[in-house]
Design a protein around this motif. Structure first.
Motif, mmCIF file in Angstrom:
data_model
loop_
_atom_site.group_PDB
_atom_site.id
_atom_site.type_symbol
_atom_site.label_atom_id
_atom_site.label_comp_id
_atom_site.label_asym_id
_atom_site.label_seq_id
_atom_site.Cartn_x
_atom_site.Cartn_y
_atom_site.Cartn_z
ATOM 1 N N ALA A 176 -36.485 43.635 9.130
ATOM 2 C CA ALA A 176 -35.667 43.460 10.343
ATOM 3 C C ALA A 176 -35.715 44.725 11.190
ATOM 4 O O ALA A 176 -35.789 44.666 12.426
ATOM 5 N N CYS A 177 -35.686 45.882 10.537
ATOM 6 C CA CYS A 177 -35.816 47.140 11.279
ATOM 7 C C CYS A 177 -37.150 47.135 12.014
ATOM 8 O O CYS A 177 -37.224 47.430 13.212
ATOM 9 N N ALA A 178 -38.216 46.789 11.285
ATOM 10 C CA ALA A 178 -39.544 46.776 11.894
ATOM 11 C C ALA A 178 -39.584 45.809 13.079
ATOM 12 O O ALA A 178 -40.229 46.065 14.090
ATOM 13 N N ARG A 179 -38.867 44.707 12.962
ATOM 14 C CA ARG A 179 -38.905 43.695 14.020
ATOM 15 C C ARG A 179 -38.268 44.201 15.313
ATOM 16 O O ARG A 179 -38.747 43.942 16.399
ATOM 17 N N ILE A 180 -37.162 44.933 15.176
ATOM 18 C CA ILE A 180 -36.449 45.362 16.383
ATOM 19 C C ILE A 180 -36.826 46.797 16.791
ATOM 20 O O ILE A 180 -36.250 47.360 17.710
ATOM 21 N N GLY A 181 -37.772 47.387 16.082
ATOM 22 C CA GLY A 181 -38.270 48.705 16.499
ATOM 23 C C GLY A 181 -37.480 49.880 15.962
ATOM 24 O O GLY A 181 -37.660 51.010 16.408
ATOM 25 N N ALA A 182 -36.602 49.610 14.979
ATOM 26 C CA ALA A 182 -35.881 50.725 14.349
ATOM 27 C C ALA A 182 -36.685 51.196 13.142
ATOM 28 O O ALA A 182 -37.469 50.435 12.575
ATOM 29 N N ALA A 183 -36.486 52.441 12.760
ATOM 30 C CA ALA A 183 -37.136 52.943 11.546
ATOM 31 C C ALA A 183 -36.187 52.711 10.381
ATOM 32 O O ALA A 183 -34.975 52.645 10.569
ATOM 33 N N HIS A 184 -36.730 52.577 9.169
ATOM 34 C CA HIS A 184 -35.827 52.512 8.017
ATOM 35 C C HIS A 184 -36.010 53.722 7.122
ATOM 36 O O HIS A 184 -37.055 54.368 7.119
ATOM 37 N N ASN A 185 -34.947 53.980 6.398
ATOM 38 C CA ASN A 185 -34.915 55.097 5.472
ATOM 39 C C ASN A 185 -34.319 54.528 4.187
ATOM 40 O O ASN A 185 -33.114 54.438 4.047
ATOM 41 N N VAL A 186 -35.180 54.069 3.279
ATOM 42 C CA VAL A 186 -34.676 53.469 2.046
ATOM 43 C C VAL A 186 -34.411 54.594 1.045
ATOM 44 O O VAL A 186 -35.279 55.427 0.792
ATOM 45 N N VAL A 187 -33.209 54.609 0.510
ATOM 46 C CA VAL A 187 -32.863 55.619 -0.486
ATOM 47 C C VAL A 187 -32.721 54.909 -1.832
ATOM 48 O O VAL A 187 -31.985 53.912 -1.937
ATOM 49 N N PHE A 188 -33.430 55.384 -2.825
ATOM 50 C CA PHE A 188 -33.398 54.792 -4.166
ATOM 51 C C PHE A 188 -31.948 54.665 -4.616
ATOM 52 O O PHE A 188 -31.187 55.644 -4.588
ATOM 53 N N ALA A 189 -31.560 53.455 -5.035
ATOM 54 C CA ALA A 189 -30.154 53.184 -5.325
ATOM 55 C C ALA A 189 -29.694 53.772 -6.658
ATOM 56 O O ALA A 189 -28.631 53.427 -7.156
ATOM 57 N N GLY A 190 -30.463 54.683 -7.230
ATOM 58 C CA GLY A 190 -29.989 55.410 -8.399
ATOM 59 C C GLY A 190 -29.551 56.812 -8.012
ATOM 60 O O GLY A 190 -28.988 57.539 -8.826
ATOM 61 N N PHE A 191 -29.789 57.188 -6.761
ATOM 62 C CA PHE A 191 -29.407 58.533 -6.329
ATOM 63 C C PHE A 191 -27.900 58.650 -6.143
ATOM 64 O O PHE A 191 -27.217 57.681 -5.823
ATOM 65 N N SER A 192 -27.414 59.870 -6.311
ATOM 66 C CA SER A 192 -25.981 60.144 -6.207
ATOM 67 C C SER A 192 -25.513 60.112 -4.754
ATOM 68 O O SER A 192 -26.323 60.104 -3.826
ATOM 69 N N SER A 193 -24.182 60.146 -4.572
ATOM 70 C CA SER A 193 -23.639 60.128 -3.210
ATOM 71 C C SER A 193 -24.075 61.372 -2.438
ATOM 72 O O SER A 193 -24.325 61.299 -1.234
ATOM 73 N N GLU A 194 -24.209 62.519 -3.120
ATOM 74 C CA GLU A 194 -24.634 63.740 -2.412
ATOM 75 C C GLU A 194 -26.066 63.582 -1.893
ATOM 76 O O GLU A 194 -26.366 63.915 -0.754
ATOM 77 N N ALA A 195 -26.946 63.080 -2.781
ATOM 78 C CA ALA A 195 -28.344 62.908 -2.375
ATOM 79 C C ALA A 195 -28.426 61.892 -1.236
ATOM 80 O O ALA A 195 -29.198 62.061 -0.280
ATOM 81 N N LEU A 196 -27.609 60.845 -1.322
ATOM 82 C CA LEU A 196 -27.602 59.834 -0.261
ATOM 83 C C LEU A 196 -27.103 60.449 1.044
ATOM 84 O O LEU A 196 -27.710 60.257 2.106
#
Ligand code: WTA
Length: 667
Positions: A176-196
């Motif tokens: 959906a990001c690609a469709r509307i021209g936004a970039a995505h930043n996927v963060v591995f869902a095992g990372f901590s809140s600080e890393a996120l």
């Protein structure tokens, strides 16, 4: 060139390999014809076999990439220049003038020809509950989500952070990001809140997409709670879209948007934006040797083309095959070989939510049987783990659908390679050990494609892919040869200013920077036949289970690292600060490997050390150069220790090291 680039020294590691030859070319058969394999090759003069095609791809790079880009991507308007690259300036531009939409290439054009083909099989954590989603359905999900993002104020050029486990809505969010021209930043869902939080802030996201809870290995993980903690320190965030992976309700604030409910109000049509070839497709953070994660950038056309081409040829993927890459979408492997490569090829891709040992060590192979997986792509850590449980867990299941077995993320040792080939693949499937990095976007060195009858040596990544010209850098500073890539030669290479930084950064103390080359940080050997074997990282980056983690991320989850050992056995004592989304025994193994690798790097195999307080700077970074000097017994050259939080910690390390080396009594 100041650092000579060259050399095919076959060092001890390779010569000791069991050099059995595996001729795995059944699919190509006797009537092998390069044009039937790659239709574009008809137009390439003098190209009649694979090696001819490879030479053409590097010598006539413009013609090669121009032809495949025209043939394989759907363009809204055509490009006028194939490549415009000057790596010494950090300039990398491919397919300039061209306009396209990545989601149209991945969805709409397949909906036109085969709307009911299964695009995605979501292999949920609970075995036997997979969900199949057709191209038509995935396009609808993507459009609704695209419309919702627009309604929430996301515009072309914005960057949306996605913190989700592998699930269809995560994939639809990326598209959906690609469709509307936004970039995505996927963060591995095992990372901590600080890393996120670090990653959200760096990407300046106003929107985060997450789920209420994740489920992995039978355990529930409160992902929304982690996001709540993270966004407290992220002033840019205006809304958090929350999908429901479980039935459990979680506290919602004014900032939170119930994702499914709101997207169902949206239309199933969402006009795709015409993007320039070099517009940003996504950011993905990877750990550098300095500990601070770097947001790498990949752009639209070159990345998409390269991932689809490698997916097709490295794995010999054909229409109708079921492609099973068991990585997480939070890593580059998931981006390239679960989402973009397979979907661009109109393939059926598996999205795996679970772990290799849940509910038991037969999970992968039970899934292979149930879903009829044809290409299986996994990491050596998991293979080594499963090997220990014995062959029955594999043999209990029918694996006759398998055609190609892939490996990625770290060197695969000969024992694991042989087991994968002999037991998992019943000796009939080529094992493709694929070497690449987040920076390269797609596979750069792999045994396939190759001429028929071409051998695969166990544990070797073998040949460069089309368009890739690896070079080895000889050095006296580290053992082995460093791999350097002539990066401007292929379209999926990372973009923007980072290229320049990388280019000027030569960690091997060369007198001059490696102008025109990209230093990968990996060591490799090249045999006299020209085959490549990767031996692993040469810098301080740690590879855990096929993923690069810096000390920062590890310290995030480990309260007190009581590393460290070697010699008689490997023991790791860690106290975990919080649950991470990793099965415990997998985690233990990962840590063990991490530790043995990082110590092995210091070339001190009998190093047995228990370090209770690591020498840390006041800002909390482990001063690794001190550890290295201790291990190398260069304690006279520890350098400036004034930034250490507790200078006494160094003495403890030195004492512990001496004790463990048996020098203690002499003290
Ligand atoms: C390592 C993962 C040996 C390597 C795709 C590289 C490998 C780092 C292999 C990139 C392989 C990847 N053999 N080592 N086949 N594949 N690596 O960015 O050290 O998460 O630099 O990308 O993984 O990790 P990254």
């Amino acid at each position: 060139m100041m650092c000579s680039l060259w050399r095919g020294t076959l060092l001890t590691l390779t010569s000791s390999l069991n050099r059995r030859v595996f001729q795995c070319c059944r699919q190509l058969g006797r009537s092998y014809n390069i044009a039937s394999c790659m239709p574009e090759a008809v137009a390439f003069q003098g190209v009649s076999d694979h090696s001819g095609l490879y030479k053409f791809s590097v010598n006539e790079s413009d013609r090669f990439w121009g032809a495949v880009a025209r043939q394989r991507l759907s363009w809204i308007s055509p490009f006028h220049t194939v490549q415009n690259c000057d790596f010494s300036q950090g300039k990398i531009k491919w397919f300039e003038g061209g306009k396209l939409n990545v989601s149209v290439n991945c969805l709409d054009r397949h909906v036109q020809t085969c709307p009911e083909r299964v695009a995605l099989i979501w292999e949920r954590d609970e075995p036997g509950t997979e969900v199949k989603i057709t191209y038509r359905q995935l396009l609808e999900l993507t459009c609704r989500l695209g419309n919702l993002l627009k309604r929430q104020g996301v515009r072309r050029g914005d960057c949306v952070t996605i913190y989700m486990p592998p699930c269809p809505l995560a994939m639809a969010s990326m598209l959906a990001c690609a469709r509307i021209g936004a970039a995505h930043n996927v963060v591995f869902a095992g990372f901590s809140s600080e890393a996120l939080a670090d990653r959200i802030r760096d990407a300046q996201s106003s929107t985060v997409i997450t789920v209420n809870q994740g489920v992995r290995g039978g355990k529930v993980v409160d992902l929304k709670r982690t996001v709540d903690q993270a966004v407290q320190n992220c002033p840019t965030v205006q809304q958090v879209l929350v999908a429901m992976r479980t039935e459990n309700t979680v506290p919602m604030t004014d900032r939170d948007v119930p994702l499914e409910e709101e997207m169902m109000k949206e239309d199933v049509v969402c006009e795709p934006v015409a993007m320039d070839s070099e517009d940003v497709l996504f950011l993905l953070y990877t750990s550098g040797s300095t500990g601070k994660p770097k947001g790498l950038v990949h752009t639209q056309a070159g990345y998409l083309l390269y991932t689809s081409l490698t997916h097709r040829y490295v794995f010999n993927y054909h229409d109708g095959d079921v492609f099973g890459c068991v990585a997480d979408i939070g890593w580059i492997t998931g981006h390239s070989y679960i989402v973009y490569g397979p979907l661009c090829n109109g393939g059926t891709t598996v999205l795996f939510e679970s772990t290799p040992v849940y509910p038991n060590p037969g999970r992968y192979w039970e899934m292979v049987e149930r879903l009829g997986i044809n290409q299986f792509y996994g990491a050596p850590t998991a293979i080594r783990l499963l090997l220990k449980y014995g062959d029955e867990w594999v043999q209990n299941y029918n694996r006759s659908s398998l055609k190609t077995l892939g490996s990625v993320g770290e060197p695969i040792n000969t024992e694991a390679w042989e087991w994968y080939h002999r037991v998992v693949g019943d000796g009939r499937c080529p094992v493709v050990d694929t070497w690449w990095q987040t920076e390269t976007g797609g596979i750069c060195i792999a045994p396939r494609p190759a001429d028929p009858e071409a051998e695969i040596v166990p544990g070797m990544a073998m040949h460069p892919f089309y368009g890739i010209k690896p070079a080895l850098l000889d050095t006296e500073v580290v053992t082995g040869d460093g791999v350097v890539l002539q990066s401007a030669q292929f379209p999926a290479f990372l973009r923007l200013r980072l290229a320049l930084c990388y280019n000027q950064y030569c960690p091997l103390n060369c007198a001059t920077p490696l102008l025109g080359f990209f230093f990968t940080g990996d060591g490799a050997h090249r045999s006299k036949e020209g085959y490549y074997q990767i031996i692993g990282r040469l810098d301080d980056v740690i590879n855990v289970s096929g993923h690069r983690l810096g000390t920062a991320e590890l310290e995030d989850v480990v309260v007190c690292t009581i590393i460290i050992m070697f010699g008689l056995g490997v023991y790791v004592f860690v106290v975990l600060k919080k649950a991470v989304m990793v099965e415990e025994d997998v985690l233990a193994q990962q840590l063990r490997e991490m530790v043995s690798r990082s110590i092995a790097k210091y070339a001190c195999p009998d190093f047995i050390q228990v370090v209770r307080c690591l020498p840390k700077t006041r800002s909390g970074k482990i001063m690794r150069r001190v550890l290295r000097k201790v291990v190398e017994r260069n304690t006279d050259e520890l350098g400036d220790l004034s930034t250490l939080d507790d200078p006494d910690s160094v003495h403890e390390v030195i004492r512990g090291h001496r004790r463990l080396r048996g020098d203690g009594k002499q003290q």
